[in-house]
Design a protein around this motif. Structure first.
Motif, PDB file in Angstrom:
ATOM      1  N   HIS A 320      76.890  74.236  19.019  1.00 57.84           N
ATOM      2  CA  HIS A 320      75.935  75.206  18.472  1.00 57.84           C
ATOM      3  C   HIS A 320      75.330  76.069  19.584  1.00 57.84           C
ATOM      4  CE1 HIS A 320      76.553  73.612  14.571  1.00 57.84           C
ATOM      5  NE2 HIS A 320      76.085  72.411  14.878  1.00 57.84           N
ATOM      6  N   PHE A 321      75.133  75.473  20.756  1.00 62.22           N
ATOM      7  CA  PHE A 321      74.601  76.228  21.891  1.00 62.22           C
ATOM      8  C   PHE A 321      75.547  77.380  22.223  1.00 62.22           C
ATOM      9  CE2 PHE A 321      72.122  76.902  25.645  1.00 62.22           C
ATOM     10  CZ  PHE A 321      73.021  77.267  26.648  1.00 62.22           C
ATOM     11  N   LEU A 322      76.840  77.073  22.322  1.00 63.20           N
ATOM     12  CA  LEU A 322      77.843  78.094  22.664  1.00 63.20           C
ATOM     13  C   LEU A 322      78.003  79.103  21.533  1.00 63.20           C
ATOM     14  CD1 LEU A 322      80.441  75.712  24.309  1.00 63.20           C
ATOM     15  CD2 LEU A 322      79.234  77.589  25.465  1.00 63.20           C
ATOM     16  N   ASN A 323      77.958  78.589  20.298  1.00 61.29           N
ATOM     17  CA  ASN A 323      78.142  79.479  19.148  1.00 61.29           C
ATOM     18  C   ASN A 323      77.041  80.526  19.086  1.00 61.29           C
ATOM     19  OD1 ASN A 323      79.576  80.302  16.858  1.00 61.29           O
ATOM     20  ND2 ASN A 323      78.125  79.222  15.519  1.00 61.29           N
ATOM     21  N   ALA A 324      75.831  80.131  19.515  1.00 58.90           N
ATOM     22  CA  ALA A 324      74.678  81.043  19.461  1.00 58.90           C
ATOM     23  C   ALA A 324      74.633  82.003  20.643  1.00 58.90           C
ATOM     24  CB  ALA A 324      73.391  80.211  19.422  1.00 58.90           C
ATOM     25  N   LEU A 325      75.379  81.717  21.699  1.00 58.51           N
ATOM     26  CA  LEU A 325      75.305  82.538  22.921  1.00 58.51           C
ATOM     27  C   LEU A 325      76.204  83.769  22.813  1.00 58.51           C
ATOM     28  CD1 LEU A 325      75.443  80.312  26.164  1.00 58.51           C
ATOM     29  CD2 LEU A 325      73.643  81.877  25.455  1.00 58.51           C
ATOM     30  N   ASP A 326      75.778  84.885  23.399  1.00 61.38           N
ATOM     31  CA  ASP A 326      76.575  86.124  23.397  1.00 61.38           C
ATOM     32  C   ASP A 326      77.590  86.078  24.534  1.00 61.38           C
ATOM     33  OD1 ASP A 326      75.776  89.719  23.499  1.00 61.38           O
ATOM     34  OD2 ASP A 326      77.623  88.579  23.061  1.00 61.38           O
ATOM     35  N   ILE A 327      78.586  85.196  24.402  1.00 57.89           N
ATOM     36  CA  ILE A 327      79.603  85.044  25.426  1.00 57.89           C
ATOM     37  C   ILE A 327      80.958  85.454  24.855  1.00 57.89           C
ATOM     38  CG2 ILE A 327      78.448  83.259  26.784  1.00 57.89           C
ATOM     39  CD1 ILE A 327      80.265  81.315  25.017  1.00 57.89           C
ATOM     40  N   SER A 328      81.981  85.580  25.713  1.00 55.65           N
ATOM     41  CA  SER A 328      83.234  86.224  25.309  1.00 55.65           C
ATOM     42  C   SER A 328      84.426  85.303  25.145  1.00 55.65           C
ATOM     43  CB  SER A 328      83.583  87.294  26.345  1.00 55.65           C
ATOM     44  OG  SER A 328      82.419  87.995  26.740  1.00 55.65           O
TER      45      SER A 328
END
Ligand code: SF4
Length: 442
Positions: A320-328
């Protein structure tokens, strides 16, 4: 008769840059370099200790060399050779195994190419590998990998790299700039800065523990070097990616808006057990700073799944942390025990099938993130550096913010920079584009 030598490199950009430097020393001594698939008198394998099944991979590559020339002399160098020299020396066909202090002096060990029953080992205590050897790789690809730093003083509990490469140490700023200028004279358009912990650049520049320069000063100085169109930072620890560096890249002449920042876990509990030097709030702050100054920036993330003690809840926290982050995009690593690491003795190991299930889930998330990032770039004007390989009738390339594009093969485009408008995402996930008229940059 000029002897033939062939190289095989496993692992990271740093290994590729070192193989290239070792290969140049062979050419300097009158050896002819041939492709690894061809018959050679000497085969040099630059090994990696992080690669999954490093041992199996190594044996397969040795067999490949033996098939090409059963009488050839086979040498192993690199991280795995430093960590497990006797294991490699026992592999059938291996004649020489060199440790971290000897790998760049390999030619001195080749006076007698008679095959040995068992590999001759010239290794060292890793503490002895406290000096720096510069290197860069070009010619194999459109871009150059420039080594600026080696070794690491961090103590992440899962990692063997400090045991394989030694303490953190850096090239002199003067030498880095000289190498960069040299690369620029060879028509290479992009330089990728590489090392083990490059954010720690400047430490041990003159053989001591002090920081003579900072990574920020390195970035500022490199941006002034003439003839380099693009500079890409390969990977940098979040706690060493300072605001001043991010802000500088946003307005720099050559540095591209692409950051690869290892996270490893989205759970603070697990980050502490990994002995990482930050918690998730710092990571969120880094991403926010990058996206505030460069909304189109590409952010890649390393993450490890299945670390000892990682519960379903911890994993979902990471997801969930990664899913919420604006990363590529994500680089997902499945945890595997490494000898002589603290994590290998930790309690509550995660069953292999659970590790693989979690890895699969994060790889799925990475596909989703990359797609969303590419879609956000459609309609934008970007600069593409075209690569040199004809891949099934197509030429590939990357924009400055690491969007991968494709076009029908055209040899005139090789190693050129063009401004393009990104138009659509193809069935294979690569991006199509239209040329912005007459906007050939170099
Ligand atoms: S920072 Fe940690 S993971 Fe990276 S090389 Fe150093 S010890 Fe290994």
């Amino acid at each position: 008769m000029r002897k033939k030598v062939a190289f095989y490199t496993l692992g990271c950009k740093l290994n590729f840059s070192e193989t290239s430097t070792i290969a140049r020393s062979f050419e300097g001594e009158g050896f002819d370099r041939v492709d690894f698939s061809q018959e050679a008198d000497i085969y040099v394998i630059n090994t990696c200790s992080v690669t999954e099944n490093a041992d199996k991979r190594f044996k397969t590559i040795v067999k490949q060399a033996q098939k090409s020339n059963p009488g050839a002399f086979i040498a192993a160098v690199g991280c795995y050779a430093q960590l497990k020299p006797e294991e490699l020396a026992a592999v059938d066909g291996v004649d020489l195994v060199l440790g971290a202090t000897e790998k760049f002096k390999i030619i001195d060990y080749l006076n007698d190419l008679t095959k040995n029953d068992r590999g001759e080992v010239h290794s060292c205590e890793i503490e002895d590998a406290d000096f720096y050897v510069g290197s860069y790789a070009i010619g194999d690809r459109t871009r150059a990998f420039l080594k600026v730093q080696d070794g690491c003083d961090y103590k992440c509990t899962y990692c063997t790299i400090p045991l394989a490469r030694g303490i953190s140490r850096s090239d002199s700023l003067e030498n880095v700039l000289k190498n960069a200028a040299e690369i620029a004279t060879k028509g290479i358009k992009e330089i990728v800065l590489t090392g083990v912990n490059i954010g720690d650049y400047g430490k041990g520049e003159f053989g001591n523990k002090k920081h003579e320069h900072t990574f920020f000063e390195l970035v500022q100085a490199l941006d002034e070097v003439e003839g380099i169109h693009r500079l890409r930072i390969s990977s940098i620890e979040p706690n060493l990616l300072k605001n001043e560096t991010i802000d500088f890249v946003a307005n720099s002449k050559s540095f591209v808006p692409h950051f690869h920042v290892p996270l490893q876990s989205g759970s603070d509990k697990i980050l502490k057990q990994m002995r990482r030097r930050y918690l998730t709030n710092l990571y969120v702050d880094r991403v926010a700073r990058i996206k505030k100054t460069m909304p189109h920036a590409c952010i890649g993330v390393d993450v490890i799944v299945g670390f000892p003690g990682e519960t379903d809840e911890d994993f979902l926290e990471t997801y969930h942390f990664l899913n919420a982050l604006d990363i590529s995009y994500l680089h997902v690593f499945t945890y595997s025990e490494r000898d002589n690491t603290l994590a290998a003795t930790m309690e509550n190991p995660v069953p292999k099938n659970v590790r693989n299930k979690r890895s699969k889930m994060l790889r799925g998330l990475s596909v989703k993130k990359r797609r969303a990032f590419y879609e956000s770039q459609l309609g934008s004007i970007r600069t593409v550096l075209f690569e040199g390989e004809n891949k099934e009738g197509y030429i590939h390339g990357f924009t400055e913010n690491y969007v991968k594009i494709k076009a029908p093969w055209n040899p005139e485009l090789v190693n050129t920079l063009h401004q393009v408008e990104l138009t659509e995402i193809d069935g294979d996930g690569l991006v199509r584009f239209g040329f912005v008229p007459e906007k050939i940059l170099a």
